[in-house]
Design a protein around this motif. Sequence first.
Motif, PDB file in Angstrom:
ATOM      1  N   SER A   1      -1.920  -6.272  -0.326  1.00 19.42           N
ATOM      2  CA  SER A   1      -3.028  -6.073  -1.272  1.00 19.42           C
ATOM      3  C   SER A   1      -3.623  -4.682  -1.091  1.00 19.42           C
ATOM      4  CB  SER A   1      -4.121  -7.113  -1.064  1.00 19.42           C
ATOM      5  OG  SER A   1      -3.561  -8.382  -1.137  1.00 19.42           O
ATOM      6  N   ALA A   2      -3.734  -4.240   0.175  1.00 20.26           N
ATOM      7  CA  ALA A   2      -4.287  -2.896   0.428  1.00 20.26           C
ATOM      8  C   ALA A   2      -3.400  -1.837  -0.222  1.00 20.26           C
ATOM      9  CB  ALA A   2      -4.394  -2.649   1.930  1.00 20.26           C
ATOM     10  N   ILE A   3      -2.092  -2.045  -0.131  1.00 19.24           N
ATOM     11  CA  ILE A   3      -1.163  -1.076  -0.732  1.00 19.24           C
ATOM     12  C   ILE A   3      -1.311  -1.093  -2.256  1.00 19.24           C
ATOM     13  CG2 ILE A   3       1.279  -0.532  -1.072  1.00 19.24           C
ATOM     14  CD1 ILE A   3       1.764  -1.677   1.747  1.00 19.24           C
ATOM     15  N   ARG A   4      -1.410  -2.314  -2.817  1.00 19.64           N
ATOM     16  CA  ARG A   4      -1.536  -2.423  -4.273  1.00 19.64           C
ATOM     17  C   ARG A   4      -2.801  -1.723  -4.777  1.00 19.64           C
ATOM     18  NH1 ARG A   4      -4.630  -5.920  -6.434  1.00 19.64           N
ATOM     19  NH2 ARG A   4      -4.317  -7.496  -4.848  1.00 19.64           N
ATOM     20  N   ARG A   5      -3.906  -1.959  -4.045  1.00 18.68           N
ATOM     21  CA  ARG A   5      -5.174  -1.341  -4.467  1.00 18.68           C
ATOM     22  C   ARG A   5      -5.047   0.173  -4.531  1.00 18.68           C
ATOM     23  NH1 ARG A   5      -7.727  -5.254  -1.375  1.00 18.68           N
ATOM     24  NH2 ARG A   5      -7.768  -3.894   0.427  1.00 18.68           N
ATOM     25  N   PHE A   6      -4.434   0.738  -3.494  1.00 18.22           N
ATOM     26  CA  PHE A   6      -4.332   2.191  -3.468  1.00 18.22           C
ATOM     27  C   PHE A   6      -3.347   2.685  -4.526  1.00 18.22           C
ATOM     28  CE2 PHE A   6      -2.427   6.151  -1.847  1.00 18.22           C
ATOM     29  CZ  PHE A   6      -3.547   6.951  -1.971  1.00 18.22           C
ATOM     30  N   ALA A   7      -2.219   1.978  -4.628  1.00 23.89           N
ATOM     31  CA  ALA A   7      -1.202   2.423  -5.592  1.00 23.89           C
ATOM     32  C   ALA A   7      -1.773   2.371  -7.008  1.00 23.89           C
ATOM     33  CB  ALA A   7       0.040   1.554  -5.486  1.00 23.89           C
ATOM     34  N   GLY A   8      -2.636   1.391  -7.263  1.00 25.23           N
ATOM     35  CA  GLY A   8      -3.178   1.224  -8.601  1.00 25.23           C
ATOM     36  C   GLY A   8      -4.265   2.222  -8.924  1.00 25.23           C
TER      37      GLY A   8
ATOM     38  N   GLY B   1     -14.266   9.737  -1.359  1.00 25.73           N
ATOM     39  CA  GLY B   1     -14.568   8.881  -0.206  1.00 25.73           C
ATOM     40  C   GLY B   1     -13.814   7.571  -0.312  1.00 25.73           C
ATOM     41  N   TYR B   2     -13.936   6.929  -1.462  1.00 28.61           N
ATOM     42  CA  TYR B   2     -13.268   5.638  -1.658  1.00 28.61           C
ATOM     43  C   TYR B   2     -11.754   5.809  -1.636  1.00 28.61           C
ATOM     44  CZ  TYR B   2     -11.392   1.576  -3.932  1.00 28.61           C
ATOM     45  OH  TYR B   2     -10.627   0.479  -4.219  1.00 28.61           O
ATOM     46  N   ILE B   3     -11.297   6.881  -2.309  1.00 32.59           N
ATOM     47  CA  ILE B   3      -9.845   7.081  -2.416  1.00 32.59           C
ATOM     48  C   ILE B   3      -9.232   7.314  -1.036  1.00 32.59           C
ATOM     49  CG2 ILE B   3      -8.062   8.629  -3.305  1.00 32.59           C
ATOM     50  CD1 ILE B   3      -9.994   9.151  -5.664  1.00 32.59           C
ATOM     51  N   LEU B   4      -9.869   8.195  -0.252  1.00 30.49           N
ATOM     52  CA  LEU B   4      -9.290   8.482   1.065  1.00 30.49           C
ATOM     53  C   LEU B   4      -9.329   7.248   1.954  1.00 30.49           C
ATOM     54  CD1 LEU B   4     -10.425  12.084   1.956  1.00 30.49           C
ATOM     55  CD2 LEU B   4      -8.265  11.280   1.063  1.00 30.49           C
ATOM     56  N   ALA B   5     -10.441   6.487   1.876  1.00 27.96           N
ATOM     57  CA  ALA B   5     -10.533   5.280   2.705  1.00 27.96           C
ATOM     58  C   ALA B   5      -9.433   4.302   2.313  1.00 27.96           C
ATOM     59  CB  ALA B   5     -11.906   4.636   2.540  1.00 27.96           C
ATOM     60  N   SER B   6      -9.269   4.072   0.994  1.00 27.79           N
ATOM     61  CA  SER B   6      -8.253   3.091   0.598  1.00 27.79           C
ATOM     62  C   SER B   6      -6.857   3.653   0.835  1.00 27.79           C
ATOM     63  CB  SER B   6      -8.465   2.627  -0.839  1.00 27.79           C
ATOM     64  OG  SER B   6      -7.833   3.491  -1.730  1.00 27.79           O
ATOM     65  N   GLY B   7      -6.708   4.985   0.749  1.00 22.42           N
ATOM     66  CA  GLY B   7      -5.410   5.603   1.041  1.00 22.42           C
ATOM     67  C   GLY B   7      -5.030   5.392   2.495  1.00 22.42           C
ATOM     68  N   GLN B   8      -6.020   5.549   3.363  1.00 22.98           N
ATOM     69  CA  GLN B   8      -5.752   5.370   4.791  1.00 22.98           C
ATOM     70  C   GLN B   8      -5.387   3.912   5.094  1.00 22.98           C
ATOM     71  OE1 GLN B   8      -4.541   6.910   7.387  1.00 22.98           O
ATOM     72  NE2 GLN B   8      -5.911   8.476   6.625  1.00 22.98           N
ATOM     73  N   GLU B   9      -6.131   2.991   4.429  1.00 21.97           N
ATOM     74  CA  GLU B   9      -5.832   1.567   4.634  1.00 21.97           C
ATOM     75  C   GLU B   9      -4.421   1.250   4.146  1.00 21.97           C
ATOM     76  OE1 GLU B   9      -9.207  -0.415   2.859  1.00 21.97           O
ATOM     77  OE2 GLU B   9     -10.441   0.369   4.488  1.00 21.97           O
ATOM     78  N   ALA B  10      -4.069   1.828   2.992  1.00 18.18           N
ATOM     79  CA  ALA B  10      -2.727   1.574   2.450  1.00 18.18           C
ATOM     80  C   ALA B  10      -1.663   2.181   3.358  1.00 18.18           C
ATOM     81  CB  ALA B  10      -2.620   2.160   1.051  1.00 18.18           C
ATOM     82  N   ALA B  11      -1.956   3.369   3.927  1.00 19.00           N
ATOM     83  CA  ALA B  11      -0.948   4.025   4.775  1.00 19.00           C
ATOM     84  C   ALA B  11      -0.676   3.204   6.031  1.00 19.00           C
ATOM     85  CB  ALA B  11      -1.425   5.420   5.150  1.00 19.00           C
ATOM     86  N   THR B  12      -1.753   2.730   6.684  1.00 23.56           N
ATOM     87  CA  THR B  12      -1.519   1.940   7.898  1.00 23.56           C
ATOM     88  C   THR B  12      -0.903   0.586   7.535  1.00 23.56           C
ATOM     89  OG1 THR B  12      -3.858   1.445   7.797  1.00 23.56           O
ATOM     90  CG2 THR B  12      -3.158   2.915   9.551  1.00 23.56           C
TER      91      THR B  12
END
Length: 621
Positions: A124-131, A293-304
């Motif tokens: 889900s974290a990956i989907r959120r960032f990809a979307g 801020g939101y993008i980098l946070a969700s990007g980091q979550e998606a990366a890990t």
Amino acid sequence: MVALWRLRSYLRPYLWRLIGMLAAACASVATALVIPLLTKALIDGALSTGDRSLLLPIGLAATGLGIAQAALNFTRRWVQARAVTGMEQAMRRDIYAHLQRLEVGFHDEWQTGQLLSRATTDLSAIRRFAGFGTVFLITNAVTFVAVVALLIHLNWWLGLITGAVFLPVGVVCHRFERRYRVLTRRAQDQQGDLATYVEESATGIAVLKALGRRAQAQARHGAQTSLVYQTQIEKARLRGSFWAMLDLIPNAVIGLIVLLGAIATSQHALTLGGLVAFITLTLELVWPIEAMGYILASGQEAATAAQRVYEILDTTPAVVSRPATINPASASMARGPVTEEPGHGPPRGSWPWGPAARPRDGEVLRRGGTVRFDKVEFRYPGTERPVLRGVSLDLEPGQTLALTGATGSGKTTLLQLVPRLADPTAGSITVNRTDIRDLPLPVLRTLVGCGFEDPTLFSVSVRENVTFGAPNATDEQIEQALAVAHAGFVARLPWGLDTRIGEQGMALSGGQRQRLALARAILAKPPVLVLDDPLSALDVRTEEKVTAALRDALAGTTALLVAHRPSTVLLADRVALLAGGRIVATGTHAELLATEPRYVELMGDVAAAGEHDDAERAVAR
Ligand SMILES: Nc1ncnc2c1ncn2[C@@H]1O[C@H](COP(=O)(O)OP(=O)(O)OP(=O)(O)O)[C@@H](O)[C@H]1O
Ligand SMILES: [Mg+2]
């Protein structure tokens, strides 16, 4: 970020959609940026010259742009939802398929909760960032460059100063990312641990309650949740201060712009309309910067998250078919006299090498295949001592061999090597003179049927559970298998064979589950059958009846069965005694009783208990 980049293959099928989505997003940005320029034209043109004829077209153009922006945003969201949801579905499919391919040893080693959290929350974290993340990352970069270019166009030095003032944002982002990455990974791992704990408590609820461990379990759960809580709070604090910086920088810049713009306007370097456009355009930068801020946070979550997902996907299955195994000759040789009755085994057309290997009629009773263990050694990964050492065993077609040995002597381990749930660390196992590693796994698993120590059932109907290995079995064949396993209780279930049984067969008793698992193992009528203590949960009288029926059912099948009780041992033609990781004696039950003290010791107490049961039965009668 490397892990995130690797995910691009999942987006490839949606390439044109993604391009369309980005085009819509960029067009939407462009419409937003044209509006301040229209304002400038309004102030410097229509208002300062008094030419009212421009008012209506400019007003209509601004309204049109607003409507276009809304339509473009809708298109982007619609296109994006399909692409990212499709990507998530494909990843789910691949993870599940890979988990199925990975050997039992992998599943033993990994905590269930960790696998669960990777296959659910991480995706889900990956989907959120990809979307959302990627689109806004790109459109925000485009917005930034376009706005700065427009500002430079309006007034070059003022534009350059504005662009330069935003540079600290880059430094702040970099520092944030480094620290946030560590916290995100920690939070995801802790959530996996928590999921494992909750799963374990749910499946072990009876033990927890019965042993009065509720308070301790609660305390341990509390400790785990407070670890998650602390990490989440730490993450929120870091995010909070980062976002505050991102709020502060553009707003401070606006103040500066108003001041410098006023100076520029007073020196006639900028028109009044130009100043309004300048400020409005700078305001257009506020949201993209805050959104970073939101993008980098969700990007980091998606990366890990992607890293955690690839830790599973990158694990190479240890038990695989050798590449050269799809060889019709060796496969049909190994299959030997496999028989197929209607409804038993896979449908005939499903053999990859076609009908050439189809069994001839009349071979129904000669189902057995030879099984040979040759100096087999097995050591569990990460352990020093091998559980099995130099195990050699020969099973002739149709022979039943009982494997006995003290608890923990390695009987289950030995049995699991036959269907290749694990591979020997040395030595080899052959079925019909073919090394089992040379057989395609689906063929091997059709040749070898299994009944496990722990009779796992699935939360589907009794029929589906029993026909797991023989999906085409007829009701009559199912009835026969149930009769052998003495599972007459099925007829008394509310919907008979169609009764759905609870999770892991919980609605049934241990002995009932074991009988269904036995019926499942024998229904497929495999040439080779391995049964791990199939009657352990049955009462003596039921065991007696099942043993008698099983003796007939096993005729013609080569069977290797673990047995603890003399009554089960009597099913076998020969008995092998496992001790210290080796086969220390083989022979008939009577021979071993006469010659092998360790066998006598092993069976002695049980035999005595059996006599006691006999006495009890006599009294009951
Ligand atoms: N996944 C594992 N990793 C490491 N060691 C293991 C694993 N599974 C079993 N063992 C060890 O291997 C040995 C043999 O275990 P196994 O389950 O084969 O015994 P068993 O003879 O079937 O015992 P039982 O009669 O109690 O069923 C035991 O000492 C056990 O501790
Ligand atoms: Mg065992």
